[in-house]
Design a protein around this motif. Structure first.
Motif, PDB file in Angstrom:
ATOM      1  N   LYS A  69       0.756  -1.257   0.018  1.00  0.00           N
ATOM      2  CA  LYS A  69       0.050  -0.008   0.056  1.00  0.00           C
ATOM      3  C   LYS A  69       0.863   1.412   0.003  1.00  0.00           C
ATOM      4  N   CYS A  70       0.485   2.291  -0.729  1.00  0.00           N
ATOM      5  CA  CYS A  70       1.166   3.570  -0.837  1.00  0.00           C
ATOM      6  C   CYS A  70       0.452   4.472   0.164  1.00  0.00           C
ATOM      7  N   ASN A  71       1.441   4.904   0.988  1.00  0.00           N
ATOM      8  CA  ASN A  71       0.835   5.875   2.216  1.00  0.00           C
ATOM      9  C   ASN A  71       0.932   7.321   1.598  1.00  0.00           C
ATOM     10  N   ILE A  72       0.077   7.727   1.135  1.00  0.00           N
ATOM     11  CA  ILE A  72       0.227   9.300   0.394  1.00  0.00           C
ATOM     12  C   ILE A  72       0.413  10.343   1.682  1.00  0.00           C
ATOM     13  N   VAL A  73       1.380  11.240   1.336  1.00  0.00           N
ATOM     14  CA  VAL A  73       1.590  12.276   2.539  1.00  0.00           C
ATOM     15  C   VAL A  73       1.588  13.589   2.029  1.00  0.00           C
ATOM     16  N   TYR A  81       3.529  12.614  -3.324  1.00  0.00           N
ATOM     17  CA  TYR A  81       4.310  11.598  -2.645  1.00  0.00           C
ATOM     18  C   TYR A  81       3.793  10.864  -1.823  1.00  0.00           C
ATOM     19  N   SER A  82       4.447   9.502  -1.702  1.00  0.00           N
ATOM     20  CA  SER A  82       3.939   8.638  -0.707  1.00  0.00           C
ATOM     21  C   SER A  82       5.033   7.602  -0.274  1.00  0.00           C
ATOM     22  N   TYR A  83       4.867   6.710   0.715  1.00  0.00           N
ATOM     23  CA  TYR A  83       5.853   5.649   0.912  1.00  0.00           C
ATOM     24  C   TYR A  83       5.333   4.134   1.276  1.00  0.00           C
ATOM     25  N   THR A  84       6.018   3.312   0.972  1.00  0.00           N
ATOM     26  CA  THR A  84       5.826   2.042   1.370  1.00  0.00           C
ATOM     27  C   THR A  84       6.438   1.595   2.711  1.00  0.00           C
ATOM     28  N   TYR A  85       5.952   0.666   3.695  1.00  0.00           N
ATOM     29  CA  TYR A  85       6.526   0.602   5.028  1.00  0.00           C
ATOM     30  C   TYR A  85       6.269  -1.040   5.308  1.00  0.00           C
ATOM     31  N   SER A  86       7.282  -1.331   5.725  1.00  0.00           N
ATOM     32  CA  SER A  86       7.300  -2.884   6.301  1.00  0.00           C
ATOM     33  C   SER A  86       7.357  -2.789   7.759  1.00  0.00           C
ATOM     34  N   GLN A  87       6.310  -2.940   8.629  1.00  0.00           N
ATOM     35  CA  GLN A  87       6.527  -2.915   9.954  1.00  0.00           C
ATOM     36  C   GLN A  87       7.629  -4.154  10.892  1.00  0.00           C
ATOM     37  N   ASP A  88       7.823  -5.068  10.046  1.00  0.00           N
ATOM     38  CA  ASP A  88       8.528  -6.010  10.480  1.00  0.00           C
ATOM     39  C   ASP A  88       9.977  -5.945  10.378  1.00  0.00           C
ATOM     40  N   SER A  89      10.279  -5.315   9.034  1.00  0.00           N
ATOM     41  CA  SER A  89      11.694  -5.148   8.724  1.00  0.00           C
ATOM     42  C   SER A  89      12.116  -3.802   8.825  1.00  0.00           C
ATOM     43  N   LEU A  90      11.104  -2.644   9.353  1.00  0.00           N
ATOM     44  CA  LEU A  90      11.346  -1.316   9.353  1.00  0.00           C
ATOM     45  C   LEU A  90      11.833  -0.675   7.962  1.00  0.00           C
ATOM     46  N   SER A  91      11.595  -1.330   6.857  1.00  0.00           N
ATOM     47  CA  SER A  91      12.160  -0.912   5.627  1.00  0.00           C
ATOM     48  C   SER A  91      11.016   0.122   5.040  1.00  0.00           C
ATOM     49  N   VAL A  92      11.529   1.335   4.721  1.00  0.00           N
ATOM     50  CA  VAL A  92      10.604   2.284   4.022  1.00  0.00           C
ATOM     51  C   VAL A  92      10.967   2.905   2.372  1.00  0.00           C
ATOM     52  N   GLU A  93      10.217   2.800   1.636  1.00  0.00           N
ATOM     53  CA  GLU A  93      10.659   3.156   0.227  1.00  0.00           C
ATOM     54  C   GLU A  93      10.006   4.571  -0.144  1.00  0.00           C
ATOM     55  N   ALA A 119       3.292  10.049  10.311  1.00  0.00           N
ATOM     56  CA  ALA A 119       3.956  10.233   8.989  1.00  0.00           C
ATOM     57  C   ALA A 119       3.585  11.596   8.808  1.00  0.00           C
ATOM     58  N   PHE A 120       4.082  12.493   7.987  1.00  0.00           N
ATOM     59  CA  PHE A 120       3.937  13.735   7.401  1.00  0.00           C
ATOM     60  C   PHE A 120       4.701  14.351   6.434  1.00  0.00           C
ATOM     61  N   PHE A 121       4.543  15.320   5.732  1.00  0.00           N
ATOM     62  CA  PHE A 121       5.577  16.124   5.043  1.00  0.00           C
ATOM     63  C   PHE A 121       5.566  17.494   5.108  1.00  0.00           C
ATOM     64  N   GLY A 122       6.818  18.124   4.907  1.00  0.00           N
ATOM     65  CA  GLY A 122       6.981  19.625   5.127  1.00  0.00           C
ATOM     66  C   GLY A 122       8.436  19.741   4.486  1.00  0.00           C
ATOM     67  N   ASN A 123       8.523  21.004   3.725  1.00  0.00           N
ATOM     68  CA  ASN A 123       9.837  21.677   3.389  1.00  0.00           C
ATOM     69  C   ASN A 123      10.546  20.495   2.529  1.00  0.00           C
ATOM     70  N   ASN A 124       9.905  19.940   1.593  1.00  0.00           N
ATOM     71  CA  ASN A 124      10.404  18.758   0.681  1.00  0.00           C
ATOM     72  C   ASN A 124      11.150  17.581   1.497  1.00  0.00           C
ATOM     73  N   ARG A 125      10.441  17.262   2.506  1.00  0.00           N
ATOM     74  CA  ARG A 125      10.917  16.262   3.359  1.00  0.00           C
ATOM     75  C   ARG A 125       9.779  15.336   3.928  1.00  0.00           C
ATOM     76  N   GLU A 279     -14.065  11.166   7.195  1.00  0.00           N
ATOM     77  CA  GLU A 279     -13.280  11.337   8.659  1.00  0.00           C
ATOM     78  C   GLU A 279     -12.656  12.886   8.714  1.00  0.00           C
ATOM     79  N   TRP A 280     -11.440  12.895   7.754  1.00  0.00           N
ATOM     80  CA  TRP A 280     -10.806  14.141   7.724  1.00  0.00           C
ATOM     81  C   TRP A 280     -10.158  14.214   6.191  1.00  0.00           C
ATOM     82  N   VAL A 281      -9.771  15.404   5.984  1.00  0.00           N
ATOM     83  CA  VAL A 281      -8.882  15.887   4.754  1.00  0.00           C
ATOM     84  C   VAL A 281      -7.407  15.727   5.271  1.00  0.00           C
ATOM     85  N   THR A 282      -6.801  15.009   4.546  1.00  0.00           N
ATOM     86  CA  THR A 282      -5.150  14.964   4.890  1.00  0.00           C
ATOM     87  C   THR A 282      -4.559  15.977   3.992  1.00  0.00           C
ATOM     88  N   ASP A 283      -4.984  16.126   2.963  1.00  0.00           N
ATOM     89  CA  ASP A 283      -4.307  17.250   2.207  1.00  0.00           C
ATOM     90  C   ASP A 283      -5.164  17.623   1.006  1.00  0.00           C
TER      91      ASP A 283
END
Length: 288
Positions: A69-73, A81-93, A119-125, A279-283
């Motif tokens: 799943k792409c977690n859009i931020v 921009y989004s990221y994928t995340y494995s809670q087991d390996s703590l790997s993030v792409e 997770a969130f986004f700000g200043n190109n980060r 529920e809410w507007v993230t962006d």
């Protein structure tokens, strides 16, 4: 006893039918109201459950990369921009994808020092709040990854304000700062001109300043006035709010109006209908 039971069932059925009829009438009236407003259709919204691009709805669970799943931020004009995340390996792409085709580019891969709490986004980060793995005490920190330099920074949790982490405008504006307050008897948004330091407050009374707002305020809603998100462009501030059809708040309309800091004038801009409460507007991204 049987007669009493029959009467009770009849009354219950009558009440149920009356309630359903009332709800359908309310729903139709609200739909007609929002349909009567002129609106822009070229905008992008990210909610808890959906990505809406130019009025096309996408379920967030269906937006994936390499079966994750792409977690859009953060939304931009042509993509997000989004990221994928494995809670087991703590790997993030870290990813960037285009709207429509969802063609996705991998920006980088990292192994996080701890599990993501927020997770969130700000200043190109990309920003991840997490527990500090170097202490046994309850202490949190921020893991920050820069899109352009791929640089990682670890930042003390006390260095980042809640207004930055839970930014009303996703930390876009360089002209205004935003601070949202939720109160039992009414929410309000404070907007500060960064250069002059002047602060102005917006609450439900702002709806009285334009015709569509007066109609929205007069209509019966299952939600109260709120500011879900803000977007500033060249001095124009776009504010998003929810109107849920009484009494279940479904369907729910996310409506956007513009507000001028100098003149405090408002204009209705657009609305989008959600069949279930979002529920809410993230962006959001406003395309003029």
């Amino acid at each position: 006893m049987k007669k009493i039971l029959v009467v009770f069932l009849c009354v219950s059925m009558l009440f149920s039918l009356t309630s359903c009829s009332y709800y359908e009438r309310e729903k139709q009236e609200i739909t007609l109201m929002f349909d009567s407003f002129d609106k822009s259709k070229n905008n992008i919204f990210l909610t808890c459950f959906e990505l809406v691009v130019n009025e096309t709805h996408y379920n967030l669970d269906d937006i994936t990369y390499n079966d994750q799943k792409c977690n859009i931020v953060f939304l931009e004009k042509n993509g997000f921009y989004s990221y994928t995340y494995s809670q087991d390996s703590l790997s993030v792409e870290f990813l960037y994808a285009l709207y429509g085709s969802f063609e996705t580019t991998s920006l980088g891969v990292e192994i996080l020092p701890s599990k993501i709490i927020n997770a969130f986004f700000g200043n190109n980060r990309f920003w991840f709040r997490m527990d500090d793995p170097d202490t046994d005490e309850f202490q949190q920190m921020y893991y920050s990854w820069c899109v352009s330099t791929k640089q990682v920074d670890i930042i003390d949790s006390d260095s980042i304000s809640q207004d930055y982490e839970y930014s009303t405008d996703s930390n876009r504006s360089t002209k205004y700062s935003f601070s949202y307050t939720s109160k039992l008897f009414g929410d309000y948004l404070e907007i500060t001109d960064i250069e002059s330091g002047i602060t102005k407050k917006i609450d439900s009374s702002v709806l009285n300043t334009f015709e569509e707002g007066k109609k929205i305020k007069k209509a019966k809603s299952g939600t109260r006035f709120n500011i879900q998100h803000a977007f500033e462009d060249n001095g124009t501030i776009y504010l998003a709010s929810f109107f849920g059809v009484y009494p279940l708040a479904e369907p729910c309309y996310c409506y956007v109006f513009t507000w001028n800091f100098e003149t405090e004038e408002c204009e209705f801009y657009t609305s989008i209908c959600f069949e279930t409460y979002p529920e809410w507007v993230t962006d959001m991204y406003i395309n003029k």
